[in-house]
Scaffold this active site. Structure first.
Site, mmCIF file in Angstrom:
data_model
loop_
_atom_site.group_PDB
_atom_site.id
_atom_site.type_symbol
_atom_site.label_atom_id
_atom_site.label_comp_id
_atom_site.label_asym_id
_atom_site.label_seq_id
_atom_site.Cartn_x
_atom_site.Cartn_y
_atom_site.Cartn_z
ATOM 1 N N LYS A 86 0.884 -1.175 0.000
ATOM 2 C CA LYS A 86 0.000 0.000 0.000
ATOM 3 C C LYS A 86 0.914 1.215 0.000
ATOM 4 O O LYS A 86 1.443 1.619 1.030
ATOM 5 C CB LYS A 86 -0.878 -0.017 1.256
ATOM 6 N N GLY A 91 6.548 5.140 8.392
ATOM 7 C CA GLY A 91 5.724 6.351 8.399
ATOM 8 C C GLY A 91 5.787 7.016 9.754
ATOM 9 O O GLY A 91 6.791 6.909 10.464
ATOM 10 N N SER A 92 4.703 7.672 10.111
ATOM 11 C CA SER A 92 4.720 8.478 11.335
ATOM 12 C C SER A 92 4.509 7.600 12.572
ATOM 13 O O SER A 92 3.880 6.538 12.489
ATOM 14 C CB SER A 92 3.608 9.523 11.265
ATOM 15 N N GLY A 130 2.083 4.387 13.092
ATOM 16 C CA GLY A 130 2.767 3.164 13.520
ATOM 17 C C GLY A 130 2.058 2.512 14.694
ATOM 18 O O GLY A 130 1.893 1.285 14.745
ATOM 19 N N GLU A 135 9.271 1.428 11.105
ATOM 20 C CA GLU A 135 10.328 2.394 10.806
ATOM 21 C C GLU A 135 9.679 3.764 10.891
ATOM 22 O O GLU A 135 8.970 4.174 9.981
ATOM 23 C CB GLU A 135 10.888 2.168 9.398
ATOM 24 N N CYS A 192 13.456 10.521 7.323
ATOM 25 C CA CYS A 192 13.374 10.099 8.725
ATOM 26 C C CYS A 192 14.730 10.180 9.398
ATOM 27 O O CYS A 192 14.830 10.483 10.579
ATOM 28 C CB CYS A 192 12.822 8.692 8.810
ATOM 29 N N GLU A 201 9.984 16.250 15.678
ATOM 30 C CA GLU A 201 10.392 16.063 14.284
ATOM 31 C C GLU A 201 9.605 17.021 13.398
ATOM 32 O O GLU A 201 8.377 16.948 13.333
ATOM 33 C CB GLU A 201 10.123 14.618 13.862
#
Ligand code: NAD
Length: 490
Positions: free
Chosen positions: A184, A237-238, A242, A259, A293, A392
């Site tokens: 996806k 992703g974020s 996650g 990740e 990231c 972040e």
């Protein structure tokens, strides 16, 4: 995605899912507009994946896993991946142009992503038949073999910042290990993954080994992470998403690699080779517009050289230009309007905290109207507890904080919720090892940062940066589990 109205799209820019080797529309016929960050205009359309589409894709993957795909030897799987690597490399210019338009990254960076994807596929293709199990000394009357086996059907949820690279490290490894996959991609940057999946069909991957369902995270993404037919998930992703993905995976009792983000520090000691360090200190936050990231978003600088380094970094920052990706600027636009606003909001919040901007870059005069450009900003000095030191931003915003000694440097470097990457700049060999080993980060670079692309190097985080490892041989092992065979012979 933004709220602009649809326009006419070239037929080759209207994309459907790839399920079971066939190009299919969304089950409800719905499409999503794709906006180019370059000018904010709709230039493509993708299928808006439904729960039904995910279900179809998982079934197709299961059929492949229980059929043709599993009948291939590891060497045959590896050869297919190596063929795909060659085809991707041959198509690197077209992939780069597509990515640059879809994601907004400068053309040379998009091309580097395509080359890295080819290398991931080559690396995992070559490793496919080198992954083997163990024999355990046990009872004299029994033989014990531990076999490395694929999980089965793996789900891969990919973000928009490095679609090709993340596809390579995650899907490449999963396929090499013998899993059948459902991918996806992010709704903001799906096109290169669709293109690569189409190439995979052409080079001979069996139908259903690689399925791609495009669409929104809250529909297609959440359906994939909650699907009971998925045996393992890889999510990049974020941190917030996650958590949702891991919670869904827990309901099905399957594993997940997360990740997530980072707030990575580069620690500059007063004996550092500044000539060597300076370009890297700046590039680590500028690459992909800071939407990386592993971006080096914090500089920790020893007090005695603080002003000198801030001045040198400022001089470089003032020359930086955000511009049209096809002109290969220092950085392109942000991925979408929301990301542009997010960065602008962080800049305002930083200034609201009384932080001063030491230097800013500029936005090129010729950028198209409607694009999501932001000028890079360098804040110094910034207290460690400041929002810009702790959160972040995911944009071209760098902060610098002074430190007194080694102990404080380590404390500050490790002093966020994240733990993805760290950099250490010093000429002292003993210190580089000592400080490097004290870093709570999945990767630590000494006198370099992110060197060589890192396809071969295990990558992943501590804490809010996630868990599990991708890339390198470790990433291949992650997409397997074991079966222990105990055979009585006496
Ligand atoms: P995101 O979490 O919004 O989206 C990532 C992917 O998850 C997309 O494909 C999206 O469609 C999907 N998704 C969204 N909601 C979902 C849900 N409820 N269930 C399942 N899937 C869902 O993140 P983003 O905005 O695409 O990326 C930015 C963030 O990702 C940053 O925080 C960044 O640091 C992090 N990131 C980390 C890495 C890494 O390797 N550690 C790499 C890239 C990005």
């Amino acid at each position: 995605m933004n709220d602009q109205v649809s326009t006419t799209i070239a037929p080759d820019m209207v994309h459907r899912h790839l399920i079971g080797g066939r190009s299919v529309p969304a089950s409800n016929g719905e499409m999503l507009d794709v906006f180019s960050p370059v000018d904010g205009r709709v230039f493509a359309r993708i299928a808006s994946g439904t729960k039904q589409d995910i279900d179809d894709a998982v079934r197709a993957a299961r059929t492949a896993f229980e059929g043709e795909w599993s009948r291939l030897t590891a060497t045959e799987r590896g050869r297919l991946l190596i063929k795909l690597a060659a085809a991707v490399e041959a198509d690197a210019d077209a992939l780069a142009a597509l990515e640059s338009r879809d994601n907004g990254k400068p053309l040379r960076q998009a091309r580097a992503d395509a080359v890295a994807l080819a290398r991931y596929l080559e690396f995992y293709g070559s490793a496919a038949d080198k992954l083997h199990g163990d024999v355990i000394p046990y009872l004299t009357t029994h033989f014990i073999g531990v076999e490395r086996v694929p999980h089965g059907v793996t789900g891969h949820i990919v973000p928009w910042n490095y679609p090709m690279q993340i596809f390579g490290r995650s899907v490449g490894a999963a396929l090499a290990a013998g899993n059948a996959t459902v991918v996806k991609p992010a709704e903001d940057a799906s096109l290169t993954i669709l293109h690569v999946a189409a190439i995979a069909q052409k080079v001979g991957f069996p139908d259903g080994a690689l399925n791609v369902v495009t669409g929104l995270g809250r529909t297609a993404g959440s359906a994939l992470s909650a699907h009971p037919g998925i045996d393992f998930l890889s999510f990049t992703g974020s941190p917030e998403t996650g958590t949702a993905v891991q919670t869904a995976a827990a309901q099905n009792h399957v594993g997940v690699t997360l990740e997530l983000g980072g707030k990575s520090a580069q620690v500059v000691f007063d004996d550092a080779d500044l000539e060597r360090a300076l370009p890297t200190l700046v590039n680590a936050i500028i690459q992909n517009g800071g939407q990386t990231c592993s971006a080096g978003s914090r500089l920790l600088i020893q007090r005695g050289i603080f002003d000198k380094v801030v001045t040198a970094v400022s001089e470089r920052f003032q020359t930086l230009k955000a511009g049209r990706p096809d002109r290969d600027p220092d950085l392109g636009p942000m991925i979408n309007q929301a990301q542009q606003r997010r960065v602008q909001t962080y800049l305002e919040r930083g200034q609201g905290e009384g932080l001063s901007i030491a230097a800013s870059g500029t936005i090129a005069a010729d950028v198209p109207e409607g694009g999501y450009y932001v000028a890079p900003a360098f804040f110094a000095p910034v207290p460690h507890q400041s929002i810009l030191s702790q959160e972040e931003v995911f944009g071209p915003v760098l902060v610098a904080t002074p430190f007194e000694d080694e102990a404080e440097a380590v404390r500050l470097a490790n002093g966020t919720a994240y733990g993805l990457v760290a950099g250490v700049w010093t000429r002292d060999a003993m210190r580089s090892t000592r400080v490097g080993r004290a870093m709570r980060a999945g990767q630590v670079f000494v006198n370099c940062y992110g060197a060589g692309g890192g396809i071969e190097l295990p990558f992943g985080g501590f804490g809010r940066s996630g868990h599990g490892r991708e890339k390198g041989f470790e990433g291949l092992v992650e997409f397997t589990t074991t079966r222990t065979l105990v055979i009585a012979h006496g």
